[in-house]
Design a protein around this motif. Structure first.
Motif, PDB file in Angstrom:
ATOM      1  N   HIS A  11      32.814  85.749 102.221  1.00  0.00           N
ATOM      2  CA  HIS A  11      31.935  84.760 101.580  1.00  0.00           C
ATOM      3  C   HIS A  11      30.852  85.472 100.788  1.00  0.00           C
ATOM      4  O   HIS A  11      30.772  86.704 100.786  1.00  0.00           O
ATOM      5  N   ASP A  54      24.938  90.004 102.366  1.00  0.00           N
ATOM      6  CA  ASP A  54      25.324  91.077 103.288  1.00  0.00           C
ATOM      7  C   ASP A  54      26.847  91.205 103.409  1.00  0.00           C
ATOM      8  O   ASP A  54      27.351  92.129 104.034  1.00  0.00           O
ATOM      9  N   HIS A  55      27.568  90.296 102.782  1.00  0.00           N
ATOM     10  CA  HIS A  55      29.040  90.356 102.804  1.00  0.00           C
ATOM     11  C   HIS A  55      29.627  90.624 101.422  1.00  0.00           C
ATOM     12  O   HIS A  55      30.746  91.109 101.309  1.00  0.00           O
ATOM     13  N   ASP A  83      31.270  85.163 108.818  1.00  0.00           N
ATOM     14  CA  ASP A  83      30.371  84.276 109.549  1.00  0.00           C
ATOM     15  C   ASP A  83      31.094  82.948 109.684  1.00  0.00           C
ATOM     16  O   ASP A  83      31.809  82.549 108.771  1.00  0.00           O
ATOM     17  N   HIS A  95      27.172  91.760 114.330  1.00  0.00           N
ATOM     18  CA  HIS A  95      26.082  90.825 113.973  1.00  0.00           C
ATOM     19  C   HIS A  95      25.312  90.373 115.204  1.00  0.00           C
ATOM     20  O   HIS A  95      25.854  89.656 116.031  1.00  0.00           O
ATOM     21  N   ASP A 132      21.973  85.867 103.355  1.00  0.00           N
ATOM     22  CA  ASP A 132      22.151  84.989 104.500  1.00  0.00           C
ATOM     23  C   ASP A 132      21.049  85.305 105.494  1.00  0.00           C
ATOM     24  O   ASP A 132      21.267  85.951 106.493  1.00  0.00           O
ATOM     25  N   SER A 178      21.068  85.269 109.328  1.00  0.00           N
ATOM     26  CA  SER A 178      21.665  86.318 110.149  1.00  0.00           C
ATOM     27  C   SER A 178      20.614  87.251 110.724  1.00  0.00           C
ATOM     28  O   SER A 178      20.895  88.022 111.615  1.00  0.00           O
TER      29      SER A 178
END
Ligand SMILES: [Zn+2]
Ligand SMILES: [Zn+2]
Length: 350
Positions: free
Chosen positions: A36, A40-41, A113, A303, A337, A340
């Protein structure tokens, strides 16, 4: 996660050696498969990306308008150097995916996530059987149990109405990608007008284009008569808090929508009048349910509270291992995000 296994953890992120691709790498690579578009991804600079079609525009905003992005539909199987790759809904934000990787009958699922709570702004989480499951643990403690979203929206609507009666604006801080749109989809549109910060408006437009039904919004910057804001609801990203952006709204009450609002003291710490418990991550029961539904022989946990989740799974007879990733390690302001990242050590740890 041994070196040489189908998926391994490298200094750039999760790597499939056989297929020569990475999943959510935090360094530029040749081929990145993305779960996504939270920052951070979705890391900039890779030569090529594969994302699910409903997440492609959000990925483009996050990455770069020129990024080389190939799209796939949910469930469609692509073969990358002989390895089968497919995307399956993660229920986290629009276009969020679990990535399923299969080679010679061995199946890995990298879930990114996810949440199981119904959310009208994105595709519902789909459980997938696998041998190896990589899960997040952002809210991986038994204290995290989300109230039903309907109840949270009753709270938001009542707060908004009360502020309106007093002639006040209601300002909600919510992460601009995912959470803000969820608020817009859940509130009672008959109460009044809704205004947005630019960061929220831009992403909301993408959600609207994707067909997500939300309250109509007006970009704050397009309003010249500040009296309009009295009685309205205003959505801004957390980064707009304690800035001059807020001054134009006059008399106001502030709220914050996040799973962290469950922690005692979080509302005070955020210096807002109200905390609304609304999360795009799985709570404790959801994590357990999702993990067990995979039937995985080994679970890798990343995470947040990964050590705690691993200990719990091991105690209940499952083979679980913590993995240190750099998810939630990025600081890009608007698209991150932020949920997180724990605002502080939760009270139980202090
Ligand atoms: Zn995320
Ligand atoms: Zn994340």
């Amino acid at each position: 996660m041994k070196k040489g296994s189908l998926i391994s953890l490298t200094s750039k992120g999760f790597y499939c050696e056989k297929g020569d691709f990475y999943i959510d790498p935090w360094r530029p690579v040749k081929l990145a498969v993305l779960t996504h578009s939270h920052s951070d991804h979705a890391y900039r600079g890779s030569k090529r990306y594969i994302v699910v079609d409903t997440g492609a525009e959000l990925a483009r905003i996050r990455l770069d308008p020129e990024a080389n992005i190939t799209t796939r539909r949910y469930g469609e199987v692509t073969t990358v150097n002989g390895v089968k790759v497919s995307f399956h809904p993660a229920g986290h934000i629009l276009g969020s995916s679990q990535v399923r990787v299969e080679n010679k009958g061995e199946v890995w699922v990298i879930s990114g996530d996810y949440k199981l709570t119904p959310d009208p702004t994105c595709e519902a989480f789909e459980p997938i059987k696998c041998n190896f499951f990589i899960t997040e643990a952002t809210f991986g403690l038994p204290i995290y149990r989300w109230p039903p979203p309907e109840q949270v929206f009753v709270e938001i609507n009542e707060w908004w109405r009360r502020n309106q009666e007093k002639g006040k604006a209601s300002v909600i801080f919510a992460y601009s990608l995912g959470k803000a749109q969820r608020v817009l989809a859940g509130i009672d549109r008959s109460i009044g007008k809704v205004y947005t910060h630019g960061a929220v408006e831009r992403l909301t437009e993408e959600y609207r284009r994707a067909g997500v039904d939300m309250a109509p919004t007006t970009y704050v910057g397009s309003v010249s008569n500040k009296k309009e804001f009295a009685g309205s609801l205003i959505l801004g990203p957390p980064s707009a808090q304690a800035t001059t952006w807020l001054r134009r709204f006059g008399a106001q009450s502030t709220g914050f929508a996040s799973g962290w609002m469950m922690v005692r003291g979080a509302r005070r710490q955020r210096a807002v009048d109200r905390g609304f418990v609304l999360s795009d991550h799985a709570d404790w029961p959801e994590l357990n349910k999702a993990i067990r539904a995979t039937g995985a022989e080994t679970v890798f946990v990343t995470h947040g509270f990964s050590d705690e989740v691993v200990r719990w799974l091991n105690e209940t007879g499952m083979n679980a291992v913590p993995v240190k990733t750099q998810f939630a390690g990025d600081d890009a302001p608007e698209l991150h995000d932020e949920e997180s990242v724990s605002p502080s050590l939760p009270a139980w740890r202090v």
